[in-house]
Write a protein that holds these residues in place. Structure first.
Motif, mmCIF file in Angstrom:
data_model
loop_
_atom_site.group_PDB
_atom_site.id
_atom_site.type_symbol
_atom_site.label_atom_id
_atom_site.label_comp_id
_atom_site.label_asym_id
_atom_site.label_seq_id
_atom_site.Cartn_x
_atom_site.Cartn_y
_atom_site.Cartn_z
ATOM 1 N N PHE A 27 -16.320 -33.630 12.948
ATOM 2 C CA PHE A 27 -15.421 -33.664 11.793
ATOM 3 C C PHE A 27 -14.526 -32.428 11.670
ATOM 4 N N PRO A 28 -13.986 -31.885 12.760
ATOM 5 C CA PRO A 28 -13.158 -30.680 12.618
ATOM 6 C C PRO A 28 -11.898 -30.926 11.791
ATOM 7 N N ASP A 29 -11.416 -32.182 11.754
ATOM 8 C CA ASP A 29 -10.200 -32.481 10.992
ATOM 9 C C ASP A 29 -10.405 -32.319 9.491
ATOM 10 N N LEU A 30 -11.661 -32.253 9.047
ATOM 11 C CA LEU A 30 -11.924 -32.038 7.625
ATOM 12 C C LEU A 30 -11.647 -30.598 7.204
ATOM 13 N N CYS A 31 -11.429 -29.716 8.172
ATOM 14 C CA CYS A 31 -11.215 -28.280 7.905
ATOM 15 C C CYS A 31 -9.861 -27.862 8.462
ATOM 16 N N PRO A 32 -8.763 -28.112 7.747
ATOM 17 C CA PRO A 32 -7.434 -27.801 8.281
ATOM 18 C C PRO A 32 -7.222 -26.317 8.564
#
Length: 201
Positions: free
Chosen positions: A84-89
């Motif tokens: 889920f790296p996209d949850l942390c812009p």
């Protein structure tokens, strides 16, 4: 009783662990419908259940699982960084004093009041563990409604980005900072409770 289980691959608490993984399968796969690995048709165990994972488990008088969560050092592969790296812009928080908290398992058989009490015991034990180990930041991925509840518990915490839709619904990432005053701050919302000393296995 609260158990802290480290390096479960060599742990002697087999019944406790087997009943935990079985409860995780019943909750996350059978009830919530998550598409996650199932071992032997009975146990929910994924790639993050490694020798480096720490489990905080509430056990009943017979030594079986009541509720649990898992902690992983952010310096190793963990859900937020891998899945889920996209949850942390602004980037996934990583560091030797940052750990990820996931897989909060509160079986439906307990009923709402008991699940809430178990949740508070697990969070309290997690804070105690973090303070003992020098962990000053806990991150995680949660359904957005529960993330808002966690952020409002009283500790210094913030969202790591906007909620995003996945197959299971809206989810979001958070960071909660653990400081000497965190137990007192969580007491304000009734979240922190003093546990008997945890048994380390």
């Amino acid at each position: 009783m609260i158990h802290i289980v480290e390096n479960h691959l060599g742990s002697s608490t087999r019944r406790l662990l087997e009943t935990m993984f079985a409860d995780r399968k019943r909750l996350f796969v059978d009830l919530f419908g998550w598409d996650v690995p199932v071992v032997d048709g009975r146990f929910e165990i994924d790639q993050f259940d490694t020798a480096h994972t720490v489990y905080i488990i509430a056990a009943d008088d017979d030594g079986a699982h009541e509720a649990s969560l898992r902690l992983m050092p952010s310096t190793r592969p963990h859900m937020l960084a891998v899945l889920f790296p996209d949850l942390c812009p602004l980037g996934v928080p990583v560091g030797s004093t940052t750990w990820e908290s996931t897989r909060l398992c509160l079986p439906q058989r307990h009923g709402a009041a008991r699940r809430r009490a178990l949740r508070n015991r697990l969070i309290s034990a997690m804070v105690d563990f973090a303070l003992t180990r020098g962990i000053d930041c806990l991150t995680g991925v949660l359904p957005d409604a529960f993330r808002r509840e966690v952020l409002a518990m009283g500790w210094a915490a913030e969202p790591l980005g906007p909620a995003m839709r996945v197959d299971s619904g809206l989810v979001g990432a958070f960071a909660a900072h653990v400081r000497p005053d965190t137990p007192e701050r969580l007491t304000w919302s009734g979240t922190y409770v003093a546990n008997a000393p945890a048994v380390t296995a």
